[in-house]
Design a protein around this motif. Structure first.
Motif, PDB file in Angstrom:
ATOM      1  N   TYR A   7       0.801  -1.112  -0.077  1.00  0.00           N
ATOM      2  CA  TYR A   7       0.025   0.011  -0.082  1.00  0.00           C
ATOM      3  C   TYR A   7       0.917   1.192  -0.055  1.00  0.00           C
ATOM      4  O   TYR A   7       1.825   1.474   0.630  1.00  0.00           O
ATOM      5  CB  TYR A   7      -0.910  -0.071   1.045  1.00  0.00           C
ATOM      6  CG  TYR A   7      -1.978  -1.163   1.357  1.00  0.00           C
ATOM      7  CD1 TYR A   7      -3.182  -0.963   0.504  1.00  0.00           C
ATOM      8  CD2 TYR A   7      -1.516  -2.595   1.933  1.00  0.00           C
ATOM      9  CE1 TYR A   7      -4.024  -1.968   0.316  1.00  0.00           C
ATOM     10  CE2 TYR A   7      -2.508  -3.497   1.652  1.00  0.00           C
ATOM     11  CZ  TYR A   7      -3.691  -3.228   1.021  1.00  0.00           C
ATOM     12  OH  TYR A   7      -4.918  -4.130   1.028  1.00  0.00           O
ATOM     13  N   LEU A   8       0.555   2.163  -1.152  1.00  0.00           N
ATOM     14  CA  LEU A   8       1.539   3.097  -1.107  1.00  0.00           C
ATOM     15  C   LEU A   8       0.773   4.569  -1.564  1.00  0.00           C
ATOM     16  O   LEU A   8      -0.398   4.383  -1.960  1.00  0.00           O
ATOM     17  CB  LEU A   8       2.688   3.087  -2.317  1.00  0.00           C
ATOM     18  CG  LEU A   8       1.895   2.680  -3.528  1.00  0.00           C
ATOM     19  CD1 LEU A   8       2.414   3.727  -4.583  1.00  0.00           C
ATOM     20  CD2 LEU A   8       2.565   1.416  -4.285  1.00  0.00           C
ATOM     21  N   ALA A   9       1.401   5.477  -1.410  1.00  0.00           N
ATOM     22  CA  ALA A   9       0.908   6.820  -1.757  1.00  0.00           C
ATOM     23  C   ALA A   9       2.090   7.517  -2.708  1.00  0.00           C
ATOM     24  O   ALA A   9       3.289   7.677  -2.143  1.00  0.00           O
ATOM     25  CB  ALA A   9       0.618   7.714  -0.490  1.00  0.00           C
ATOM     26  N   THR A  10       1.624   8.144  -4.011  1.00  0.00           N
ATOM     27  CA  THR A  10       2.908   8.483  -4.617  1.00  0.00           C
ATOM     28  C   THR A  10       3.282   9.890  -4.480  1.00  0.00           C
ATOM     29  O   THR A  10       4.338  10.430  -4.864  1.00  0.00           O
ATOM     30  CB  THR A  10       2.023   8.720  -6.155  1.00  0.00           C
ATOM     31  OG1 THR A  10       1.114   9.272  -6.178  1.00  0.00           O
ATOM     32  CG2 THR A  10       1.925   7.350  -6.926  1.00  0.00           C
ATOM     33  N   CYS A  15       7.461   6.793   0.804  1.00  0.00           N
ATOM     34  CA  CYS A  15       7.520   5.853  -0.504  1.00  0.00           C
ATOM     35  C   CYS A  15       8.577   5.991  -1.510  1.00  0.00           C
ATOM     36  O   CYS A  15       9.215   5.150  -1.943  1.00  0.00           O
ATOM     37  CB  CYS A  15       6.215   5.860  -0.913  1.00  0.00           C
ATOM     38  SG  CYS A  15       4.625   5.180  -0.060  1.00  0.00           S
ATOM     39  N   TYR A  35       1.222  -3.616  -6.142  1.00  0.00           N
ATOM     40  CA  TYR A  35       1.384  -2.342  -5.616  1.00  0.00           C
ATOM     41  C   TYR A  35      -0.175  -1.725  -5.739  1.00  0.00           C
ATOM     42  O   TYR A  35      -0.885  -1.649  -6.691  1.00  0.00           O
ATOM     43  CB  TYR A  35       1.995  -1.642  -6.874  1.00  0.00           C
ATOM     44  CG  TYR A  35       3.673  -1.861  -6.973  1.00  0.00           C
ATOM     45  CD1 TYR A  35       4.502  -1.377  -6.076  1.00  0.00           C
ATOM     46  CD2 TYR A  35       3.998  -3.188  -7.465  1.00  0.00           C
ATOM     47  CE1 TYR A  35       5.859  -1.779  -6.017  1.00  0.00           C
ATOM     48  CE2 TYR A  35       5.326  -3.513  -7.600  1.00  0.00           C
ATOM     49  CZ  TYR A  35       6.290  -2.915  -6.793  1.00  0.00           C
ATOM     50  OH  TYR A  35       7.575  -3.169  -6.946  1.00  0.00           O
ATOM     51  N   PRO A  37      -1.813   1.751  -4.769  1.00  0.00           N
ATOM     52  CA  PRO A  37      -1.976   3.224  -4.532  1.00  0.00           C
ATOM     53  C   PRO A  37      -3.158   3.323  -3.850  1.00  0.00           C
ATOM     54  O   PRO A  37      -4.076   3.060  -4.385  1.00  0.00           O
ATOM     55  CB  PRO A  37      -1.597   3.819  -5.791  1.00  0.00           C
ATOM     56  CG  PRO A  37      -1.815   2.752  -6.901  1.00  0.00           C
ATOM     57  CD  PRO A  37      -1.446   1.316  -6.289  1.00  0.00           C
ATOM     58  N   SER A  93      -1.279   7.739  -9.572  1.00  0.00           N
ATOM     59  CA  SER A  93      -1.956   6.499  -8.932  1.00  0.00           C
ATOM     60  C   SER A  93      -2.569   5.564  -9.977  1.00  0.00           C
ATOM     61  O   SER A  93      -2.278   4.491 -10.037  1.00  0.00           O
ATOM     62  CB  SER A  93      -2.771   6.660  -7.782  1.00  0.00           C
ATOM     63  OG  SER A  93      -2.027   7.225  -6.661  1.00  0.00           O
ATOM     64  N   VAL A  96      -0.046   4.038 -12.373  1.00  0.00           N
ATOM     65  CA  VAL A  96       0.562   2.632 -11.474  1.00  0.00           C
ATOM     66  C   VAL A  96      -0.468   1.662 -11.633  1.00  0.00           C
ATOM     67  O   VAL A  96      -0.073   0.477 -11.947  1.00  0.00           O
ATOM     68  CB  VAL A  96       0.851   2.753 -10.150  1.00  0.00           C
ATOM     69  CG1 VAL A  96       1.219   1.813  -9.399  1.00  0.00           C
ATOM     70  CG2 VAL A  96       2.078   4.064  -9.884  1.00  0.00           C
ATOM     71  N   VAL A 111       6.821   3.253  -9.530  1.00  0.00           N
ATOM     72  CA  VAL A 111       6.614   4.006  -8.481  1.00  0.00           C
ATOM     73  C   VAL A 111       7.933   4.748  -7.949  1.00  0.00           C
ATOM     74  O   VAL A 111       7.494   5.954  -7.183  1.00  0.00           O
ATOM     75  CB  VAL A 111       6.085   3.006  -7.306  1.00  0.00           C
ATOM     76  CG1 VAL A 111       6.035   3.497  -5.944  1.00  0.00           C
ATOM     77  CG2 VAL A 111       4.946   2.339  -7.526  1.00  0.00           C
ATOM     78  N   THR A 115       7.849   8.948  -7.478  1.00  0.00           N
ATOM     79  CA  THR A 115       7.968   9.655  -5.841  1.00  0.00           C
ATOM     80  C   THR A 115       9.229  10.239  -6.187  1.00  0.00           C
ATOM     81  O   THR A 115       9.265  11.404  -5.357  1.00  0.00           O
ATOM     82  CB  THR A 115       7.956   8.568  -5.130  1.00  0.00           C
ATOM     83  OG1 THR A 115       8.950   7.605  -5.119  1.00  0.00           O
ATOM     84  CG2 THR A 115       6.762   7.926  -4.607  1.00  0.00           C
ATOM     85  N   TYR A 156      -8.395   2.522  -7.283  1.00  0.00           N
ATOM     86  CA  TYR A 156      -7.881   3.426  -6.286  1.00  0.00           C
ATOM     87  C   TYR A 156      -8.831   3.523  -5.068  1.00  0.00           C
ATOM     88  O   TYR A 156      -8.424   3.480  -3.921  1.00  0.00           O
ATOM     89  CB  TYR A 156      -7.867   4.791  -6.876  1.00  0.00           C
ATOM     90  CG  TYR A 156      -7.105   5.952  -6.201  1.00  0.00           C
ATOM     91  CD1 TYR A 156      -5.854   5.738  -5.863  1.00  0.00           C
ATOM     92  CD2 TYR A 156      -7.848   7.038  -6.024  1.00  0.00           C
ATOM     93  CE1 TYR A 156      -5.195   6.881  -5.035  1.00  0.00           C
ATOM     94  CE2 TYR A 156      -7.046   8.220  -5.542  1.00  0.00           C
ATOM     95  CZ  TYR A 156      -5.752   7.954  -4.992  1.00  0.00           C
ATOM     96  OH  TYR A 156      -5.073   8.979  -4.082  1.00  0.00           O
TER      97      TYR A 156
END
Length: 197
Positions: A7-10, A15, A35, A37, A93, A96, A111, A115, A156
């Motif tokens: 779990y990520l946030a651009t 990250c 991945y 996002p 996002s 991705v 990713v 970032t 998303y």
């Protein structure tokens, strides 16, 4: 085969600091990685977090200190107050999500590129030209930035729901298929050890 949900946030500096290490750890252990996002501000609202701009001044100040300190520790360049932050994370996002569905390139590199564009290169990752350049650099068709917007938006939103249900409250956050959870770029080594048994 073991699996990791990442779990990520651009727009997350952590990250950015994670870079391609999650993919490297996954490859080392023959592990697949998805991945995921998500809207980090939405996640904060759902799980008791406070967006950086609403934190007490002492917390805001210390956050900047830690960003600089972490960059120095990892040997990477960073702009602790990037020109285009916060920006709308949705377009990057969606890219991705579309790239992962299309295949053919390196999602981890994508990713990392997005970032880094925000936190190192002072670029606006909500802009099509920036997203397309990151897609191309990671081996994807840059036109993916123009496609799959509806499915990207749905994924998303689903990622946020799944994150909340999985006990995720920040980014980067790693959840293995046996339910182990690891929060933060500084816990990638712990993820590595867990996968090693």
């Amino acid at each position: 085969m073991p699996h990791i949900d990442y779990y990520l946030a651009t727009i997350s500096p952590n990250c950015y600091f994670a870079g391609t290490r999650p993919a490297e750890v996954a490859a080392k252990h023959g592990c697949t990685i998805t991945y995921r996002p998500l809207d980090i501000m939405g996640l904060f609202a759902r799980t008791g977090g406070t967006p950086p701009g609403q934190r007490h001044p002492s917390r805001q100040e210390y956050r900047l200190i830690e960003i600089e300190r972490t960059a120095e520790l990892l040997g990477v360049s960073v702009n602790a107050k990037p020109a285009f932050w916060p920006t709308n994370p949705a377009p990057s996002s969606y890219a991705v999500i579309a790239a992962q569905a299309a295949g053919g390139g390196d999602v981890g590199a994508l990713v990392a590129g997005l970032t880094a564009a925000c936190w190192r290169d002072e670029k606006n990752i909500a802009e099509d030209e920036v997203i397309k350049a990151c897609l191309e650099s990671a081996g994807f068709d840059p036109s993916l930035a123009d496609s799959g917007l509806l499915s990207g938006a749905e994924a998303y939103e689903a990622n946020l729901e799944d994150a909340v249900n999985a006990g995720v409250f920040g980014a980067p956050f790693f959840v293995t298929d046996d339910g182990a959870r690891f929060w933060g770029q500084d816990r990638i080594d712990a993820l590595d050890r867990h996968l090693a048994g």
